[in-house]
Design a protein around this motif. Structure first.
Motif, PDB file in Angstrom:
ATOM      1  N   TYR A   2     -36.643  27.916 -21.135  1.00 26.71           N
ATOM      2  CA  TYR A   2     -35.833  29.095 -20.872  1.00 26.71           C
ATOM      3  C   TYR A   2     -36.456  30.284 -21.610  1.00 26.71           C
ATOM      4  O   TYR A   2     -37.026  30.120 -22.686  1.00 26.71           O
ATOM      5  CB  TYR A   2     -34.404  28.889 -21.375  1.00 26.71           C
ATOM      6  CG  TYR A   2     -33.659  27.829 -20.605  1.00 26.71           C
ATOM      7  CD1 TYR A   2     -33.209  28.089 -19.319  1.00 26.71           C
ATOM      8  CD2 TYR A   2     -33.420  26.577 -21.151  1.00 26.71           C
ATOM      9  CE1 TYR A   2     -32.544  27.117 -18.601  1.00 26.71           C
ATOM     10  CE2 TYR A   2     -32.753  25.606 -20.441  1.00 26.71           C
ATOM     11  CZ  TYR A   2     -32.309  25.879 -19.154  1.00 26.71           C
ATOM     12  OH  TYR A   2     -31.640  24.930 -18.437  1.00 26.71           O
ATOM     13  N   PRO A   3     -36.311  31.474 -21.066  1.00 24.08           N
ATOM     14  CA  PRO A   3     -36.879  32.637 -21.793  1.00 24.08           C
ATOM     15  C   PRO A   3     -36.079  32.910 -23.060  1.00 24.08           C
ATOM     16  O   PRO A   3     -34.892  32.632 -23.139  1.00 24.08           O
ATOM     17  CB  PRO A   3     -36.732  33.781 -20.788  1.00 24.08           C
ATOM     18  CG  PRO A   3     -35.667  33.364 -19.845  1.00 24.08           C
ATOM     19  CD  PRO A   3     -35.710  31.852 -19.805  1.00 24.08           C
ATOM     20  N   GLU A   4     -36.745  33.444 -24.017  1.00 20.50           N
ATOM     21  CA  GLU A   4     -36.103  33.795 -25.281  1.00 20.50           C
ATOM     22  C   GLU A   4     -35.141  34.950 -25.045  1.00 20.50           C
ATOM     23  O   GLU A   4     -35.450  35.873 -24.281  1.00 20.50           O
ATOM     24  CB  GLU A   4     -37.150  34.203 -26.326  1.00 20.50           C
ATOM     25  CG  GLU A   4     -37.939  33.042 -26.865  1.00 20.50           C
ATOM     26  CD  GLU A   4     -37.073  32.130 -27.702  1.00 20.50           C
ATOM     27  OE1 GLU A   4     -36.231  32.627 -28.460  1.00 20.50           O
ATOM     28  OE2 GLU A   4     -37.235  30.902 -27.553  1.00 20.50           O
ATOM     29  N   PRO A   5     -33.976  34.915 -25.679  1.00 20.81           N
ATOM     30  CA  PRO A   5     -33.059  36.039 -25.499  1.00 20.81           C
ATOM     31  C   PRO A   5     -33.640  37.309 -26.106  1.00 20.81           C
ATOM     32  O   PRO A   5     -34.309  37.276 -27.136  1.00 20.81           O
ATOM     33  CB  PRO A   5     -31.792  35.601 -26.237  1.00 20.81           C
ATOM     34  CG  PRO A   5     -32.223  34.523 -27.164  1.00 20.81           C
ATOM     35  CD  PRO A   5     -33.442  33.889 -26.554  1.00 20.81           C
ATOM     36  N   ALA A   6     -33.373  38.412 -25.437  1.00 21.24           N
ATOM     37  CA  ALA A   6     -33.897  39.704 -25.924  1.00 21.24           C
ATOM     38  C   ALA A   6     -33.074  40.137 -27.121  1.00 21.24           C
ATOM     39  O   ALA A   6     -31.853  40.070 -27.108  1.00 21.24           O
ATOM     40  CB  ALA A   6     -33.809  40.734 -24.807  1.00 21.24           C
TER      41      ALA A   6
END
Length: 154
Positions: A2-6
């Motif tokens: 999953y992409p890292e949270p901004a």
């Protein structure tokens, strides 16, 4: 996976605090007292609030609920006796049904045994009392040959 949270910097919001503005009481001259007949108009109550304001109004009696009608008290013993009687009669009815069922089952088994005895006894009686020439035994006469107990006697 999953992409890292901004990660965003915290947003600074201006918070505005509102303070309630007190209401200044209007200065009113007291009304002149008018003599009234007692009992025609209810008394007027005045209350002084902590901030100095005066609230005037008619006193109201709180609503009273209608009195409950007293129910006759039933003793615990009477309830227990009544429930015990109902239970006793229910058990008696169940036992009566059980004994009736057992009696009917016994009668059915007796009738079946009697029927079997009559049928089997009738079969035996026919075999015993049949004329000797009509008896079917182990002897057969076929073409003048005699088969007696599985032996050929020619």
């Amino acid at each position: 996976m999953y992409p890292e949270p901004a990660r965003h910097p915290p947003v600074e919001r201006a918070v505005e605090v509102h303070q309630p503005t007190p209401i200044t009481p209007a200065v009113m001259q007291p009304a002149p007292l008018v003599p009234l007949q007692p009992g025609t108009v209810p008394t007027v109550a005045s209350v002084v609030l902590p901030d100095g304001r005066v609230v005037t109004g008619y006193a109201m009696n709180p609503m009273q609920p209608e009195p409950l009608v007293a129910k006759p008290v039933v003793s615990r013993t009477a309830v227990n006796v009544a429930l015990g009687g109902v239970g006793f009669f229910a058990v008696c009815g169940g036992l009566l049904l059980l004994t009736t069922f057992i009696t009917a089952l016994t009668a059915l088994i007796t009738q079946l045994i009697t029927l079997a005895a009559v049928l089997f006894g009738g079969f035996i009686a026919v075999q015993i009392f049949k004329p000797s020439g009509a008896k079917s035994g182990n002897t057969f006469h076929i073409r003048n040959a005699t088969f007696k107990r599985n032996h050929f006697n020619g």
